[in-house]
Design a protein around this motif. Structure first.
Motif, PDB file in Angstrom:
ATOM      1  N   GLY A 103       0.798  -1.214   0.000  1.00  0.00           N
ATOM      2  CA  GLY A 103       0.000   0.000   0.000  1.00  0.00           C
ATOM      3  C   GLY A 103       0.829   1.261   0.000  1.00  0.00           C
ATOM      4  N   TYR A 104       0.176   2.338  -0.387  1.00  0.00           N
ATOM      5  CA  TYR A 104       0.775   3.674  -0.376  1.00  0.00           C
ATOM      6  C   TYR A 104      -0.269   4.638   0.181  1.00  0.00           C
ATOM      7  CZ  TYR A 104       2.104   8.305  -2.092  1.00  0.00           C
ATOM      8  OH  TYR A 104       2.392   9.645  -2.169  1.00  0.00           O
ATOM      9  N   GLU A 105       0.165   5.510   1.103  1.00  0.00           N
ATOM     10  CA  GLU A 105      -0.751   6.456   1.752  1.00  0.00           C
ATOM     11  C   GLU A 105      -0.165   7.857   1.706  1.00  0.00           C
ATOM     12  OE1 GLU A 105      -3.580   6.389   5.700  1.00  0.00           O
ATOM     13  OE2 GLU A 105      -1.549   5.586   5.851  1.00  0.00           O
ATOM     14  N   LYS A 106      -1.015   8.814   1.379  1.00  0.00           N
ATOM     15  CA  LYS A 106      -0.613  10.209   1.318  1.00  0.00           C
ATOM     16  C   LYS A 106      -1.631  11.030   2.110  1.00  0.00           C
ATOM     17  CE  LYS A 106      -1.438  12.506  -2.431  1.00  0.00           C
ATOM     18  NZ  LYS A 106      -1.376  12.978  -3.842  1.00  0.00           N
ATOM     19  N   LYS A 107      -1.117  11.858   3.042  1.00  0.00           N
ATOM     20  CA  LYS A 107      -1.987  12.641   3.915  1.00  0.00           C
ATOM     21  C   LYS A 107      -1.619  14.116   3.854  1.00  0.00           C
ATOM     22  CE  LYS A 107      -2.946   9.097   7.416  1.00  0.00           C
ATOM     23  NZ  LYS A 107      -2.891   8.782   8.867  1.00  0.00           N
ATOM     24  N   SER A 108      -2.647  14.954   3.811  1.00  0.00           N
ATOM     25  CA  SER A 108      -2.489  16.392   3.968  1.00  0.00           C
ATOM     26  C   SER A 108      -3.632  16.871   4.864  1.00  0.00           C
ATOM     27  CB  SER A 108      -2.521  17.099   2.612  1.00  0.00           C
ATOM     28  OG  SER A 108      -3.799  16.986   2.017  1.00  0.00           O
ATOM     29  N   GLU A 109      -3.686  18.147   5.136  1.00  0.00           N
ATOM     30  CA  GLU A 109      -4.740  18.664   6.009  1.00  0.00           C
ATOM     31  C   GLU A 109      -6.126  18.510   5.389  1.00  0.00           C
ATOM     32  OE1 GLU A 109      -4.028  22.644   7.185  1.00  0.00           O
ATOM     33  OE2 GLU A 109      -2.253  22.174   8.383  1.00  0.00           O
ATOM     34  N   LYS A 110      -6.202  18.534   4.067  1.00  0.00           N
ATOM     35  CA  LYS A 110      -7.504  18.542   3.397  1.00  0.00           C
ATOM     36  C   LYS A 110      -7.892  17.204   2.783  1.00  0.00           C
ATOM     37  CE  LYS A 110      -7.272  23.458   2.214  1.00  0.00           C
ATOM     38  NZ  LYS A 110      -7.316  24.453   1.101  1.00  0.00           N
ATOM     39  N   ARG A 111      -6.915  16.301   2.586  1.00  0.00           N
ATOM     40  CA  ARG A 111      -7.239  15.065   1.866  1.00  0.00           C
ATOM     41  C   ARG A 111      -6.305  13.930   2.266  1.00  0.00           C
ATOM     42  NH1 ARG A 111      -8.035  14.610  -4.709  1.00  0.00           N
ATOM     43  NH2 ARG A 111      -8.111  12.336  -4.867  1.00  0.00           N
ATOM     44  N   GLU A 112      -6.884  12.735   2.342  1.00  0.00           N
ATOM     45  CA  GLU A 112      -6.123  11.516   2.564  1.00  0.00           C
ATOM     46  C   GLU A 112      -6.385  10.563   1.402  1.00  0.00           C
ATOM     47  OE1 GLU A 112      -6.988   9.785   6.311  1.00  0.00           O
ATOM     48  OE2 GLU A 112      -6.700  11.643   7.441  1.00  0.00           O
ATOM     49  N   THR A 113      -5.311  10.052   0.807  1.00  0.00           N
ATOM     50  CA  THR A 113      -5.423   9.136  -0.326  1.00  0.00           C
ATOM     51  C   THR A 113      -4.692   7.840  -0.009  1.00  0.00           C
ATOM     52  OG1 THR A 113      -5.549  10.949  -1.923  1.00  0.00           O
ATOM     53  CG2 THR A 113      -4.928   8.789  -2.774  1.00  0.00           C
ATOM     54  N   LEU A 114      -5.324   6.726  -0.319  1.00  0.00           N
ATOM     55  CA  LEU A 114      -4.754   5.414  -0.031  1.00  0.00           C
ATOM     56  C   LEU A 114      -4.892   4.520  -1.264  1.00  0.00           C
ATOM     57  CD1 LEU A 114      -3.665   3.342   2.088  1.00  0.00           C
ATOM     58  CD2 LEU A 114      -6.048   2.791   2.567  1.00  0.00           C
TER      59      LEU A 114
END
Length: 255
Positions: free
Chosen positions: A56-67
């Motif tokens: 898996g790969y996960e990307k987080k910011s204040e406005k959006r989380e993508t997995l």
């Protein structure tokens, strides 16, 4: 040269946003339990155990989380007469959430893609049945952070429900999709004639994914996961599958 300068300015423009995000990858594996019914073979239920691997790969910011979640599984199932069926599954899941501060629940959307292959040893006619689907639907995430003995933990639960898409099952009298069975179709026409619309009532795919995560001081984390997924594709012949996976995963923070 001017193309290089343009690309450089675009990269610089997106760099602050990229640096403001947290990126991580995770790997894992564990045990899989399958129960399935494929009326192209038999009305009987096949069930059994197998192994599953996860990337898996996960990307987080204040406005959006993508997995992004890639899963490969294989299990050996049997029916009540001892007939063995080998079930192979490959899934690619994309989840997108839009968190709000002070709120444990985040809503978003999902894209589920699956390839499911079934093979019965010693079965000559129409062997090697396969279903492929891609679909979109809503998703929700619940996140509860807590501490225990001065260690940081979190309990998370993710669920998605697929609403609209398409799928290609094996044909009525062939392991090939119906557009490639007997008609001398080209690749594009055969693909088009093999499509079924994925919609509520015609097909179903949903999953529930609770996990307990232990956040280490290094920024990495260990997780105990349970993923339950149910898929039902009517097509030329009914194929339904109920799957549960127990997985241990290691998440490694990239920045």
């Amino acid at each position: 040269m001017h193309r290089f300068i343009l690309c450089l300015f675009i990269f610089i423009g997106f760099l602050p946003e990229f640096l403001a995000q947290n990126h991580s990858i995770f790997v894992g594996g564990g045990l899989r339990s399958d129960a399935l019914r494929d009326e192209g073979y038999s009305p009987l239920l096949f069930d059994g155990l197998g192994l599953s691997a996860l990337l898996g790969y996960e990307k987080k910011s204040e406005k959006r989380e993508t997995l992004w979640l890639l899963n490969f599984s294989q299990s050996r199932t049997t029916n009540s007469f001892g007939r063995e069926l080998k079930a192979t599954s490959v899934g690619l899941l994309n989840l997108n959430f839009y968190p709000r501060k002070e709120n444990k629940i985040s809503w978003g959307w999902s894209n589920s893609n699956g390839l499911q292959h079934r093979f019965i040893t010693g079965f000559d006619n129409f062997n090697g049945r396969t279903d492929v689907f891609t679909s979109f639907g809503p998703a929700v995430k619940y996140n509860l952070p807590f501490t225990f003995k001065n260690q940081s933990f979190s309990f998370q639960a993710v669920s998605h429900f697929q609403i609209l898409g398409f799928y290609l099952p094996s044909g009525y009298t062939s392991s090939l999709p119906k557009g490639f069975g007997y008609e001398p179709n080209g690749a594009l026409r055969g693909f088009w004639e093999s499509l079924y619309l994925f919609y509520p009532g015609g097909a179903f795919n949903a999953a529930l994914w609770p996990k307990l995560q232990w956040h280490l001081s290094s920024g990495n984390s260990l997780s105990l996961n349970y993923i339950y997924e149910y898929t039902r594709l009517t097509g030329a012949k009914l194929h339904a599958r109920s799957t549960g996976m127990w997985l241990m995963t290691l998440s490694m923070k990239l920045k």
